[in-house]
Design a protein around this motif. Structure first.
Motif, PDB file in Angstrom:
ATOM      1  N   MET A  74      51.347  48.595  37.205  1.00  0.00           N
ATOM      2  CA  MET A  74      50.693  49.361  38.248  1.00  0.00           C
ATOM      3  C   MET A  74      49.946  50.317  37.836  1.00  0.00           C
ATOM      4  O   MET A  74      48.778  50.029  37.460  1.00  0.00           O
ATOM      5  N   ALA A  90      45.737  46.387  44.882  1.00  0.00           N
ATOM      6  CA  ALA A  90      44.988  46.812  44.302  1.00  0.00           C
ATOM      7  C   ALA A  90      45.165  47.004  42.697  1.00  0.00           C
ATOM      8  O   ALA A  90      44.471  47.854  42.132  1.00  0.00           O
ATOM      9  N   ASN A  91      46.253  46.431  42.414  1.00  0.00           N
ATOM     10  CA  ASN A  91      46.295  46.368  40.621  1.00  0.00           C
ATOM     11  C   ASN A  91      45.294  45.384  40.134  1.00  0.00           C
ATOM     12  O   ASN A  91      44.938  45.342  39.143  1.00  0.00           O
ATOM     13  N   PHE A  92      44.641  44.388  41.002  1.00  0.00           N
ATOM     14  CA  PHE A  92      43.715  43.771  40.731  1.00  0.00           C
ATOM     15  C   PHE A  92      43.963  42.897  39.445  1.00  0.00           C
ATOM     16  O   PHE A  92      42.999  42.764  38.295  1.00  0.00           O
ATOM     17  N   LEU A 138      43.966  45.630  36.282  1.00  0.00           N
ATOM     18  CA  LEU A 138      42.900  46.323  36.328  1.00  0.00           C
ATOM     19  C   LEU A 138      43.072  47.740  36.249  1.00  0.00           C
ATOM     20  O   LEU A 138      42.664  48.618  35.945  1.00  0.00           O
ATOM     21  N   SER A 139      43.949  47.906  37.230  1.00  0.00           N
ATOM     22  CA  SER A 139      44.428  49.488  37.281  1.00  0.00           C
ATOM     23  C   SER A 139      44.901  50.299  36.308  1.00  0.00           C
ATOM     24  O   SER A 139      44.646  51.063  35.832  1.00  0.00           O
ATOM     25  N   LEU A 143      44.839  48.814  33.086  1.00  0.00           N
ATOM     26  CA  LEU A 143      43.838  48.927  32.109  1.00  0.00           C
ATOM     27  C   LEU A 143      43.044  50.042  32.032  1.00  0.00           C
ATOM     28  O   LEU A 143      42.550  50.890  30.881  1.00  0.00           O
ATOM     29  N   LEU A 144      42.333  50.281  33.362  1.00  0.00           N
ATOM     30  CA  LEU A 144      41.247  51.333  33.427  1.00  0.00           C
ATOM     31  C   LEU A 144      42.173  52.654  33.027  1.00  0.00           C
ATOM     32  O   LEU A 144      41.386  53.761  32.590  1.00  0.00           O
ATOM     33  N   SER A 145      43.331  52.704  33.657  1.00  0.00           N
ATOM     34  CA  SER A 145      44.001  53.991  33.406  1.00  0.00           C
ATOM     35  C   SER A 145      44.378  54.454  32.005  1.00  0.00           C
ATOM     36  O   SER A 145      43.881  55.397  31.474  1.00  0.00           O
ATOM     37  N   ILE A 191      45.067  43.048  28.908  1.00  0.00           N
ATOM     38  CA  ILE A 191      46.187  42.920  30.001  1.00  0.00           C
ATOM     39  C   ILE A 191      47.089  41.886  29.518  1.00  0.00           C
ATOM     40  O   ILE A 191      46.608  40.717  29.015  1.00  0.00           O
TER      41      ILE A 191
END
Ligand SMILES: Nc1ncnc2c1ncn2[C@@H]1O[C@H](COP(=O)(O)O)[C@@H](O)[C@H]1O
Ligand SMILES: Nc1ncnc2c1ncn2[C@@H]1O[C@H](COP(=O)(O)O)[C@@H](O)[C@H]1O
Ligand SMILES: Nc1ncnc2c1ncn2[C@@H]1O[C@H](COP(=O)(O)O)[C@@H](O)[C@H]1O
Ligand SMILES: Nc1ncnc2c1ncn2[C@@H]1O[C@H](COP(=O)(O)O)[C@@H](O)[C@H]1O
Ligand SMILES: [Mg+2]
Ligand SMILES: [Mg+2]
Ligand SMILES: [Mg+2]
Ligand SMILES: [Mg+2]
Ligand SMILES: [Mg+2]
Ligand SMILES: [Mg+2]
Ligand SMILES: [Mg+2]
Ligand SMILES: [Mg+2]
Lengths: 214, 214, 214, 214, 214, 214, 214, 214
Positions: B147, B174-176, B179-180, B182-184, B198
Motif C-alpha cells: 500500500m 493506484a498501488n500500480f 509502485l506506491s 516503492l516511491l514512498s 518490489i
C-alpha cells in the motif's frame, strides 16, 4: 467575453467562485475582480503573483496578499467564524508551508476557525504525538505532506475525524513532482483519508469548510 | 550449456549463488541443483513452485519447502547462527507474509538469527510501539510493507540501525503493482532507509545478512 | 512556528537533524541555524545555495561551503574519525561529482573516514578493476551512477560488502530524470545492493555511516 | 482478404516476410503458410504455439518447431551459411533463453553462422571475461539481458563491433515488464549499442543478419 | 582526480573517448582537453555551450564549433574519409536539425563520408521518395525524427541496409519529451531498425561508423 | 537545404503547409516565409514568438500577429468564408484562451466561419446549457478543456455533430502537463468524440475545417 | 434499477444507445436487450462473448454474432445505406482484424456503406499505394494500426479527408498495451488526424458515421 | 502470529477493523473471524470470494454474502441507522455496480442510511438531472465512475455537500486500469471533490460514514 463569472455559485454550491490566477494575464484578473467587486461576496484569488497583487490594490485598497500562500483576499463581509468547531491543518515539513498558507487563507475567508500545526512529519513522530490533542479536537483535519506523505496514514490511524490529504511536490528525484506522496495517500492503509490534487491547499480547505459547516 | 553456476561466488562476495526459479523449467532447475549438490554449499532456490519442489525432492530427500515464501532450501552445512546479533523483519499487514517468509528463509540459510514482527502497520501505530524493544535490539531491520509503505519512515524515525525497506505489491488500483510503496520508501523523510525491488524479500535479507555479519 | 527542530534525534537515531534547504527561504534557514548553534551538535545543511551560505557566514564565521556538493557544514565538535574502517564512494562519470561531494561531506561530518574513486564507469571497466583493492577494503561502499547505472551491479558482483547505490539524474532523453539508473539499480542481478533516491548523496552517506559505525 | 503477403520484400529489403503469430488464429496461419509454400523462400513464423505447429505439420512435414524460442521454420533452400563471419548471441541469465532461441533461429534461417554464449551476466563478471575471445571474434554481437540489462554496457566497453541489445521482460516488480532493461540499454554509457523492442529476439537477429552480410 | 581519461579506448573499442559536456564545468572541460591534446587523437566534445568553446579556443586555436549541433571538434589527424561507402542521415523536419548536426559532426570526425537528407517527413512522402536513390546507396542509414517518428518505419520498409533510428524531443504535449517517437521506433513493424536514446545523434553516428567501417 | 516546403500539399490534402515555429531560429523562419511569399497561398505560422513576428514584418507588412494564440497570419487570397455552416469552439476556462485563439486563427485562414463560446466549464453547467443553441447549430464542434476535461463528454452527450476535443495543459500537479484531460477525452463515455494532441488548437481546427467543408 | 436505458438518445445525438458488454453479467445484458426490443431501434452490443450471444439468441432469433469483432447486432429497421459516400476502414496488419470488424459492424448498423482495406502497413508501403484510389474515394477514413501506428500519418499526408485513427494493442513489450500507437497517432505530423481510445473500433465508426451523414 | 487484530480501533478512530481478504488464505480469514466473533462488534470482510464465504458460514451461520460487492457481513449489533441524514451513492454506468455494492454494504454496516442512484453518467445528463433532488438531499455524496470520471465534476458543480469520488477501473485501453478516472477526479474543476483509491468503494463509504455521523 473571455470569462463568465458564476455569480449564483454561492446559492448553488454554498461558496462564491474563486479565481485561479495561473495562466491569466494581469489585465484579465483585474477586470474579473472589478466585476466581482460590484457584488457583496468576499473575494479569493489563488496562485497570484506579487505583480498581480499590485494591480489589484490599485482598484481595491483593502486587498490583502499572502506571499507564502500566493493568495489575494478581499473581505467584503465580516462573517463571524465558526465558533466551537475548527479545521486543523497539519504539515510534515517546513517546506510545505506555502500549501499550508493557501489552505489557511481559503478556510478563513470561507468563515472557518483554523489551527495550524507545522513540521511534525513522521521522521520525528514524538513531535506529532505532542500535538494530538489539538488535532483530535478538530471537526476535520487537513494533512499536508510531500516526499513519502506518510503523515496522512499515521494521523488517519489516530483520529476519528475526516482527513483530507494534500500531497505536495516537496522533494526531488523519485518524488516525480508529488507523485510519490499522491500515491502514498491514495493507498493509505488508514481508512478515513481522502485526497485532493498535488499542492491543492485551496481544494482541501474548500472541502474541509463544507464539512466543518455541515 | 544454458547455465554457468558461479561456484567461487562464495569466495568473491561471501555467499553461494542462489537460484531464481521464475522462467526456468523444472528440468533446468533439477539439473542445476544436481550439479550444486556435488559441492559443500547450502542451497537456496526462490520463487519455486510446489511442482518444482516435488521434482527436487526426488534427487535430495532433505530439501525443505516453504509454501508461503515459495523457497526450497537444502541445508548441507549446519553453521551456528549469529549469536547475540539478529535481523528484525517487520511487516505492515497480514498480506505481506509471503515476502516476510522469503526474507526469513534467506536470512536463516545465510546463518542469521531472525525475529519476525508482523501486522504492525501504521493504521494502528500502538501495535508497532509495543514492539519497539525487539526492533531496536536488532543489528539491522528489514521493513516489509505494501500500500503506502509508511511503516519504513516511521521505523526510520525511531531506531538508529540500518533499515532495508521492501515495498510489496500488496494493494490494488493506484498501488500500480507496488509502485506506491516503492516511491514512498525511496522518498522517506527518515534518513536511514535504503530500498530493494518490489517483493524482493530475498535481496533484503541477503543485504541484511552482509551487514549483520560485518 | 514554522520549524520544529528535532533536538533529541541524535539520542534516538544516532545523528543530529540535517537541514534540507530546498524550498526554504534564506531567512528561515538563518533562524534554524541560529537556534541550532545554541546546541553542541555539528551542523549540516544540504542543497544550499551560495546566497544561503553568505547569510549563514554572517552569524557563524566557521561555516564552510562546498559549491559542488552544495553543502554548508559547521564543525562544532572535533570528533575523531572512524579509525581503520572507511566508506568508499565510487562514481561512474565526472558529471556525477556533485552527488559524490554531497555524500562525502555528509559522511565526514558524521565522523567517517572516506575514500573517493571517481570516473570509473563500466564503459572502460579496466579503470574500475585497477581500483578494486581500495573498494574491497571499505566496510561499506556507496556507488554513484547516472545513465544506465550499471556500475552498481558490476561492483555488487565483485565485493562482499553492503553496497548503497545512488542513481543520479545525469544523462538526458530516456533517462527520464534518473529513472533509468534508479530502475537499473533496483533490478540489480547482483544481490548486495540497496538503493536510495535519485541524487540523494546525503541519504546514502547517512546510511553508510550507520553501517560503518555498527 | 485479411492478409497481403509481401512477396517482393526479399527483393526490396533483402529478407522474405516473417510471420508474427500472436493475435492470429490457427486457421489464418495455416492459410498464410499454404500460400507461402508456393514460393521458393524459406519460411519463419515467430511467437508460434505448439498447437499452431501441429496444424502446420499437416500441410508441411519438414516444418521444425523450437519450443523454447516458439518458432516454426521451413527450410526450402539450403543456402550456405556465412563462412568466416558469425553473429555472437550473448545472454545474461538462464531465464533469457527463449529470446536467445528466437534470435538464433532467425539468424540461422537468414543464412548466418551463430555462436551462443549464455548465462554470463555481470553478477559474476569472470564468466563473461572468460568468453571475450569468441565475442570479440564476431562481426556483430547481440546482447540479451533482463533485470538491469547492464551486460550491454559492459560488452559495449570491451568490443569494437556493433552491438544490438535486446532487453527482456525477465525479472519482476520494478522491472515493469522489461522497462528497466530497456531504459538501461538506451542510456548505455558505452557508445556502440543500439536497442530493439523488449523480448524482440527476432528483430535483433534480423538486424544483425543485415550487418553480418554487408 | 575527478576524471580518468580512457586512453586505450581506441585500441579496445576502435574509437577515442568522446567528452559529454553536460554537467561539467568549463574548468573541468578545459583541463580534460588540455590532457587529451598531449595525445595524437582527434577530439570531439558534445553538448558544448558557446562559452565552453570560447574557453577551449584559448588553449587550442584550431578547435571548431558547430552551434546547431553544439559540438567542439579538434582534428589532430587528417585521416582519409571512407571512400565509396557513406552514411546517410535522413531527418523528418526542420526542427530536428540539431540532432542531425551532432550526428554529422560525429560521423565525420570518426572518418566517414556523410550525406544529409533533411525535412522529408511522412506528412509529404513524395519528398522522401524523391531521395530514395541516395538513401539506398548508403551502407548504413541514420533516421532522425520527432513527433510520431514514423519515418523510421517507412524507410525500414524500403531499404535493405541497417537503420539506426534517433527519436527526437521535437514536438509538444503527448510527445512527452520524445517518448512518442522512441516507442514508435522501438515498435517499428519494419524489421531492420534499431534505436538509440532520444536526441542521441552522437550515439547513432558512432554506431553507424562502426558498421560503415566493418 | 534544411527545409523542403511541401508546395503541392494544397492539391494533395486540400490545405497549404503550415509552419511550426518551435525549434526554428528566426532566420530559418524568415527564409521559409520569404520562399512561401512567392506563391499565391495564405500563410500561417504557429507557436511564433513576438520576436519572430517582428522579423516577419520586415519582409511582409501585412503580416498579422495574435499574441494570445501565438500565430502569424498572412492573408494573400481573400476567400469567402463558409456561408451557412460554422465551426463552434467551446472552452472550459479562461486559461484555455491561447489554445482557443490558435484554433480560431487556423480555422479562419482556412476559410471557415467561427463561433467562440468561452469559460463554460462543467463546474457551472448552467453557463453551458445557456449556449446550447449556438453549439448545436455548428457543423462541427471543437471542445477545448484542461484539468479533468469533462466538458468534452458533457457536450458529446448533448449534440449530434462530430466533436474534436483538445486537451490543454491548464492545471497543475496530477494534471501531468495535460495527461489528465487527454486520458479523460480518450475515454469519453459519449461516443462522438475524437481527440488531438495536448494544446493542439491548430490540429483541431485543421480537422474541423476539412469536415466543415465536406 | 441497475440500468437506465437512454431512449431519447437517438433524438438527442442522432444514434441509439449502444451496449458495452464488458463488466456486465449475462443476465444484465439479457434484461437490457429485452427492454430495448420493445422499441423500434436497431440494437448493437459490443465486447460481447459467445456465451452472451447464446443467451441473447434465446430471446431474439435474428440476433447475429461477429466472433472476430465480438459484436451482437439486431437489425430491426432495414434502413437504406448511404448511397454514394462510404467509410474506408484501413488496417496495418492481420492482427488488427478484430478492431476492424468492430468498426465495420458499427458503421453498417448505423447505416453506412463501408470499404475494408486490410494488412497494408508501412513495412510494405507499395501495398498501401496500390489502394489509394479506394481510400481517396471515401468521405471519411478510419485507420487501424498497432505497434508504431505509422499508417495514420502516412495516409494523413496523402488524402484530404478527415482521418480517425484507432491505435490497437497489437504488439508486445514497449508497445505498453497500445500506448506506442496511441502516442504516435496523437503526435502525427500529418494534420488531418484525430484519435480515439486504444482498440476502440466502435468509437471510430460512430464518429465516422456522424461525419459520413453530415 | 500473522495477524494482530486492532481491537481498540473502534475507540480510537470510531470504527471496528475491517478485513481485507485479498492475499489472505481461507484459513487465515477463518481464524481472524473466529477471533473477532468473540467480541461484540459487527464484522465486515471485503474482496471476499465465494469460497471464503462458504468457509465463514461453517463458523457463523448468520454471515451474509454480497456477490456483486464481494463482501461478507456479520451483523452482531442491531444499531439504529442514521435517521434523517443519508449517504447518496451515485454511479455512472452499469459496470460500476460492484464498487457501488461494496460501498453500500460498508455504509450500512457502519450504521448509515443509503440511497443508490445508478447509471446516470454524463453521456445522458438528463438522467442525472432527474435525480438531483435525492442527491441534493444527502448529507454526503459518493460518486462512482470509470472511463473519464466526469460525473464527479458535474455533480460537484451542482451540490453544496462534500463529494467523495471513487474512480473505477471500468473501461479499457487508455483508461490504464482506472488512471484516467483517477486523474480526472483529482483535477476536478469543481471544488468540493476529494478522491479515494481506484475501485475503493469501502474507503469512500468509511469516509462518508464519518462525515454523515459528525
Ligand atoms: N539532501 C537531502 N535529501 C533528502 N533528505 C534530506 C536532505 N537533507 C536533509 N534531509 C532530511 O530532511 C529533513 C528536514 O526536512 P524539513 O523538516 O523540511 O526541514 C531532515 O531531517 C533530513 O533528514
Ligand atoms: N517476433 C516478432 N517481433 C516483432 N515483429 C515480428 C516478429 N515476427 C514477425 N514480425 C514482423 O511482423 C510482420 C508481420 O505482421 P502481420 O502483417 O501482422 O502478420 C512481418 O513482416 C515481420 O517483419
Ligand atoms: N501548432 C502545431 N502543432 C502541431 N503541428 C503543427 C503545428 N503547426 C504546424 N504543424 C505541422 O508541422 C509541419 C511542419 O513541420 P516542420 O517540417 O518541422 O516545419 C506542418 O506540415 C504542419 O502540418
Ligand atoms: N476494500 C478495501 N480497500 C482498501 N482497504 C481495505 C479494504 N478492506 C479493508 N481495508 C483495510 O485494510 C486493513 C486490514 O489490512 P490487513 O492488516 O492486511 O488485514 C483494515 O484496517 C482496513 O482498514
Ligand atoms: Mg523539519
Ligand atoms: Mg492487519
Ligand atoms: Mg568519464
Ligand atoms: Mg545465472
Ligand atoms: Mg517540414
Ligand atoms: Mg471560469
Ligand atoms: Mg502483414
Ligand atoms: Mg448506462
Amino acid at each position: 467575453g473571455f470569462a463568465k463569472i458564476d455569480n449564483h455559485r454561492e446559492i448553488r454550491v454554498g461558496c462564491p467562485e474563486v479565481i485561479y490566477c495561473e495562466g491569466k494575464t494581469v489585465e484579465q484578473l483585474k477586470s474579473i475582480i472589478q466585476y466581482m467587486l460590484t457584488k457583496e461576496n468576499n473575494i479569493l484569488a489563488t496562485r497570484a503573483s506579487e505583480e498581480m497583487y499590485e494591480a489589484v490594490k490599485t482598484i481595491c485598497a483593502e486587498a490583502r496578499y499572502n506571499p507564502l500562500g500566493r493568495t489575494i483576499t478581499i473581505q467584503k463581509r465580516e462573517d463571524p467564524l465558526t465558533a466551537s468547531s475548527y479545521i486543523a491543518i497539519v504539515s510534515a515539513g517546513t517546506s510545505d508551508i506555502s500549501v499550508v498558507e493557501e489552505a489557511a487563507e481559503t478556510a478563513i475567508i470561507l468563515g472557518n476557525r483554523v489551527e495550524k500545526i507545522m513540521d511534525v512529519g513522521v521522521a520525528g513522530i514524538h513531535r506529532l504525538l505532542a500535538k494530538m490533542d489539538i488535532i483530535r479536537g478538530a471537526k476535520v483535519v487537513i494533512v499536508v505532506a510531500g516526499m513519502e506523505g506518510a503523515l496522512a496514514s499515521v494521523i488517519g490511524g489516530l483520529v476519528d475525524k475526516p482527513i483530507i490529504a494534500v500531497p505536495t511536490s516537496v522533494g526531488y528525484g523519485a518524488n516525480f513532482g508529488g507523485l510519490s506522496a499522491l500515491l502514498s495517500m491514495l493507498n493509505s492503509c488508514a481508512s478515513g483519508v481522502s485526497v485532493v490534487n498535488i499542492d491543492n491547499g485551496f481544494g482541501a480547505a474548500y472541502n474541509a469548510s463544507i464539512i466543518n459547516q455541515l
